[in-house]
Design a protein around this motif. Structure first.
Motif, PDB file in Angstrom:
ATOM      1  N   ASP A  60       0.831  -1.209   0.000  1.00 29.29           N
ATOM      2  CA  ASP A  60       0.000   0.000   0.000  1.00 29.29           C
ATOM      3  C   ASP A  60       0.865   1.258   0.000  1.00 29.29           C
ATOM      4  O   ASP A  60       0.533   2.251  -0.667  1.00 29.29           O
ATOM      5  CB  ASP A  60      -0.922   0.001   1.222  1.00 29.29           C
ATOM      6  CG  ASP A  60      -2.109  -0.934   1.062  1.00 29.29           C
ATOM      7  OD1 ASP A  60      -2.403  -1.303  -0.090  1.00 29.29           O
ATOM      8  OD2 ASP A  60      -2.730  -1.291   2.083  1.00 29.29           O
ATOM      9  N   PRO A 163     -12.577   5.344  -8.461  1.00 29.50           N
ATOM     10  CA  PRO A 163     -13.206   4.932  -7.195  1.00 29.50           C
ATOM     11  C   PRO A 163     -14.733   4.999  -7.240  1.00 29.50           C
ATOM     12  O   PRO A 163     -15.408   4.272  -6.504  1.00 29.50           O
ATOM     13  CB  PRO A 163     -12.648   5.941  -6.174  1.00 29.50           C
ATOM     14  CG  PRO A 163     -11.431   6.506  -6.813  1.00 29.50           C
ATOM     15  CD  PRO A 163     -11.695   6.508  -8.277  1.00 29.50           C
ATOM     16  N   SER A 232      -8.222   6.885   3.428  1.00 25.76           N
ATOM     17  CA  SER A 232      -8.638   5.632   4.063  1.00 25.76           C
ATOM     18  C   SER A 232      -9.805   5.850   5.017  1.00 25.76           C
ATOM     19  O   SER A 232     -10.748   5.050   5.059  1.00 25.76           O
ATOM     20  CB  SER A 232      -7.464   5.010   4.830  1.00 25.76           C
ATOM     21  OG  SER A 232      -6.401   4.692   3.960  1.00 25.76           O
ATOM     22  N   SER A 237      -9.819   5.073  -2.100  1.00 22.01           N
ATOM     23  CA  SER A 237      -8.535   4.421  -2.319  1.00 22.01           C
ATOM     24  C   SER A 237      -7.385   5.405  -2.144  1.00 22.01           C
ATOM     25  O   SER A 237      -7.486   6.590  -2.503  1.00 22.01           O
ATOM     26  CB  SER A 237      -8.480   3.816  -3.727  1.00 22.01           C
ATOM     27  OG  SER A 237      -7.179   3.361  -4.019  1.00 22.01           O
ATOM     28  N   ALA A 333      -4.557   0.108 -10.692  1.00 23.43           N
ATOM     29  CA  ALA A 333      -5.367   0.592  -9.574  1.00 23.43           C
ATOM     30  C   ALA A 333      -6.704  -0.140  -9.522  1.00 23.43           C
ATOM     31  O   ALA A 333      -7.183  -0.494  -8.436  1.00 23.43           O
ATOM     32  CB  ALA A 333      -5.594   2.101  -9.715  1.00 23.43           C
ATOM     33  N   THR A 336      -6.069  -3.609  -8.167  1.00 23.13           N
ATOM     34  CA  THR A 336      -5.721  -3.549  -6.741  1.00 23.13           C
ATOM     35  C   THR A 336      -6.949  -3.277  -5.885  1.00 23.13           C
ATOM     36  O   THR A 336      -7.241  -4.005  -4.930  1.00 23.13           O
ATOM     37  CB  THR A 336      -4.671  -2.448  -6.496  1.00 23.13           C
ATOM     38  OG1 THR A 336      -3.533  -2.686  -7.323  1.00 23.13           O
ATOM     39  CG2 THR A 336      -4.232  -2.447  -5.037  1.00 23.13           C
ATOM     40  N   VAL A 337      -7.680  -2.216  -6.226  1.00 24.42           N
ATOM     41  CA  VAL A 337      -8.857  -1.832  -5.436  1.00 24.42           C
ATOM     42  C   VAL A 337      -9.959  -2.877  -5.578  1.00 24.42           C
ATOM     43  O   VAL A 337     -10.608  -3.252  -4.597  1.00 24.42           O
ATOM     44  CB  VAL A 337      -9.366  -0.442  -5.871  1.00 24.42           C
ATOM     45  CG1 VAL A 337     -10.632  -0.079  -5.102  1.00 24.42           C
ATOM     46  CG2 VAL A 337      -8.288   0.609  -5.650  1.00 24.42           C
ATOM     47  N   GLN A 340      -9.172  -5.884  -3.492  1.00 31.09           N
ATOM     48  CA  GLN A 340      -9.334  -5.595  -2.063  1.00 31.09           C
ATOM     49  C   GLN A 340     -10.807  -5.544  -1.663  1.00 31.09           C
ATOM     50  O   GLN A 340     -11.183  -5.992  -0.577  1.00 31.09           O
ATOM     51  CB  GLN A 340      -8.641  -4.278  -1.714  1.00 31.09           C
ATOM     52  CG  GLN A 340      -7.118  -4.328  -1.811  1.00 31.09           C
ATOM     53  CD  GLN A 340      -6.470  -2.960  -1.650  1.00 31.09           C
ATOM     54  OE1 GLN A 340      -7.116  -1.924  -1.803  1.00 31.09           O
ATOM     55  NE2 GLN A 340      -5.177  -2.948  -1.356  1.00 31.09           N
ATOM     56  N   LEU A 341     -11.652  -5.016  -2.558  1.00 37.52           N
ATOM     57  CA  LEU A 341     -13.082  -4.899  -2.270  1.00 37.52           C
ATOM     58  C   LEU A 341     -13.853  -6.176  -2.585  1.00 37.52           C
ATOM     59  O   LEU A 341     -15.005  -6.325  -2.172  1.00 37.52           O
ATOM     60  CB  LEU A 341     -13.685  -3.728  -3.066  1.00 37.52           C
ATOM     61  CG  LEU A 341     -13.184  -2.317  -2.723  1.00 37.52           C
ATOM     62  CD1 LEU A 341     -13.811  -1.297  -3.657  1.00 37.52           C
ATOM     63  CD2 LEU A 341     -13.509  -1.975  -1.278  1.00 37.52           C
TER      64      LEU A 341
END
Length: 379
Positions: A60, A163, A232, A237, A333, A336-337, A340-341
Motif C-alpha cells: 500500500d 473509485p 482511508s 482508495s 489501480a 488492486t482496489v 481488495q473490495l
C-alpha cells in the motif's frame, strides 16, 4: 513476512530492470516486476503470500508512492502543453464518449455488469508510461503536444472517476471522500506555493542539504501519508491521495533533490515491492480455468486501441493515437482496489492486466513508427 521473503521480493524486483535494459524494446520496468510476482505468487511457486498483512501494508505504501510519482509526471506547468489543452480536451471527450459505448458493449457481451468500469479503463491513458516514451524517442511538434495534453487530461479524470465506478453501490460515499481529498490537495497547493514563493522552502533546502537531514523528503512523506490517512478514513482508495499530491508537486515544480530522493525510495524499493505483490496476488490460472477471461482481456485491449486510434479523424496521426492508448496506472489501480473490495469476477483482474499489456505492446510499436515519421524534435 520475514527478511528471507523480503530478500526474495527485492530479487524478484530486479527482473524489471533486466527486461527494460534494452532501450529499443521500450519495455516498462513494471512488466518484469509483475511477471516476477506471478512466478513467485499464487500463479507460480506460491512462495509469496499476497494476503500477508505486513506485505500488503508495505505494498500500500508502494501504491501511494507510485501514484504520487505518476501524478508528478503530468506536465501541468508546461506552457506549450497548456496551449494545446483545447484540442486535447476535445479529443479526450470524444475518446470518453466512444469508451462508454465500448465499455457497455464489453460488459453486455460478457455479462459482468461492469460497463462503467470498462469505460474508464478504455478511456484512460498513462502519463507516467507515455511521456518517457515521448522523451526517449525525441518526439515533438504540435501533434505531440496536443496528444500530451489529451493524455494528461485523461489520466487525471480517469484516476478520479475510478473509485466512483468500481463500487457503484458506495459511489456517494466515495464521491464525498474524493471531494475531501481533492479539497485538501487544492488547499495544500496554495500553502506550499506560498511557502516556495516566500523563499522559506529554499532556506529549508539549504539547511537540510548542509546538515544532511533530508527534510524535504520527510515533510513530503508526512503530507503523502496524511492524505492517504484521510482517503482511508473516508473510504477512498489511497491511489487518489497519491495522485492528487503528485499533481500538487507537478504544479509547484518538484525540486530536483526531492525528485532524486523520491526516485530512490520509490523506484528502488517500494514500487517494485508493490508490483511484485500485485503480480503475486493475481491468479493467472483463472485465464485457463475461465477462458472467457482471455477473450475479455483481448476485447478490452482491442477496444482501447480502436477507440484511441479513432481520434485520427480529428487530426491526430495514427501512431500517436495508438501511443495515447498505453495504460498501466488505472488498470493496476482497478485490479488492486477491485481485489481488495472483492468486486471482481473470476479471471477479471487477469483480463484487465492482459488488456493493459496489449496496449503497452501496441504503444511500443506505435512509438517506433512515430519516431520514423516527421514527428521528432528538430536537432
Amino acid at each position: 513476512m520475514t527478511f528471507g521473503i523480503l530478500a526474495l521480493v527485492a530479487l524478484a524486483g530486479i527482473l524489471g530492470p533486466l527486461l527494460g535494459a534494452r532501450v529499443s524494446w521500450h519495455v516498462p520496468v513494471v512488466v518484469g516486476e509483475l511477471a516476477a510476482g506471478v512466478v513467485f505468487g499464487i500463479t507460480g511457486f506460491g512462495l509469496l503470500d499476497s494476503s500477508d498483512r505486513t506485505f500488503t501494508f508495505l505494498a500500500d505504501i508502494g501504491f501511494a508512492l507510485t501514484m504520487m510519482v505518476a501524478g508528478s509526471h503530468v506536465p501541468v506547468r508546461d506552457p506549450e502543453v497548456r496551449a494545446a489543452i483545447g484540442k486535447g480536451a476535445v479529443r479526450s471527450v470524444v475518446v470518453g464518449l466512444l469508451s462508454v459505448v465500448a465499455g457497455y458493449g464489453a460488459a453486455t457481451a460478457f455479462g459482468t455488469g461492469h460497463a462503467a468500469l470498462y469505460a474508464v479503463l478504455i478511456a484512460s491513458s498513462s502519463a507516467a508510461l507515455i511521456l518517457p516514451i515521448v522523451d526517449s524517442l525525441a518526439l515533438g511538434g504540435t501533434s505531440v503536444l496536443q496528444m500530451t495534453a489529451q493524455v494528461a487530461i485523461a489520466d487525471t479524470v480517469c484516476i478520479v472517476a475510478l473509485p466512483l465506478v468500481i463500487d457503484p453501490d458506495n459511489a456517494p460515499r466515495a464521491g464525498i471522500g474524493a471531494l475531501a481529498v481533492a479539497v485538501s490537495a487544492v488547499a495544500l497547493f496554495f500553502v506550499l506555493r506560498a511557502f516556495h514563493r516566500s523563499g522559506h522552502w529554499r532556506k529549508l533546502h539549504k539547511f537540510s542539504e548542509k546538515r544532511k537531514f533530508a527534510l524535504e523528503l520527510r515533510i513530503n512523506l508526512v503530507i503523502l501519508f496524511s492524505l492517504a490517512a484521510l482517503a482511508s478514513s473516508t473510504h477512498v482508495s489511497i491511489m487518489l491521495a497519491g495522485f492528487a499530491f503528485g499533481l500538487v508537486l507537478a504544479a509547484i515544480g518538484e525540486p530536483r533533490r526531492l525528485a532524486k530522493q523520491l526516485f530512490a525510495i520509490t523506484d528502488g524499493f517500494f514500487a517494485p515491492l508493490f508490483f511484485v505483490w500485485l503480480g503475486a496476488a493475481i491468479n493467472l490460472r483463472d485465464l485457463v480455468t475461465h477462458p472467457s477471461a482471455i477473450w475479455l482481456g483481448l476485447v478490452l485491449g482491442g477496444a482501447t486501441l480502436v477507440v484511441h486510434a479513432a481520434i485520427r479523424v480529428l487530426g491526430l496521426p495514427l501512431p500517436l493515437g495508438v501511443l495515447s492508448a498505453a495504460q498501466l496506472g488505472v488498470p493496476v489501480a482497478a485490479v488492486t482496489v477491485g481485489t481488495q473490495l472483492g468486486v471482481m469476477g473470476d479471471g477479471e483482474p487477469a483480463a484487465i492486466l492482459l488488456a493493459a499489456m496489449i496496449t503497452i505492446g501496441a504503444a511500443t510499436l506505435a512509438g517506433a513508427a512515430a519516431s520514423k515519421a516527421v514527428l521528432t524534435k528538430p536537432v
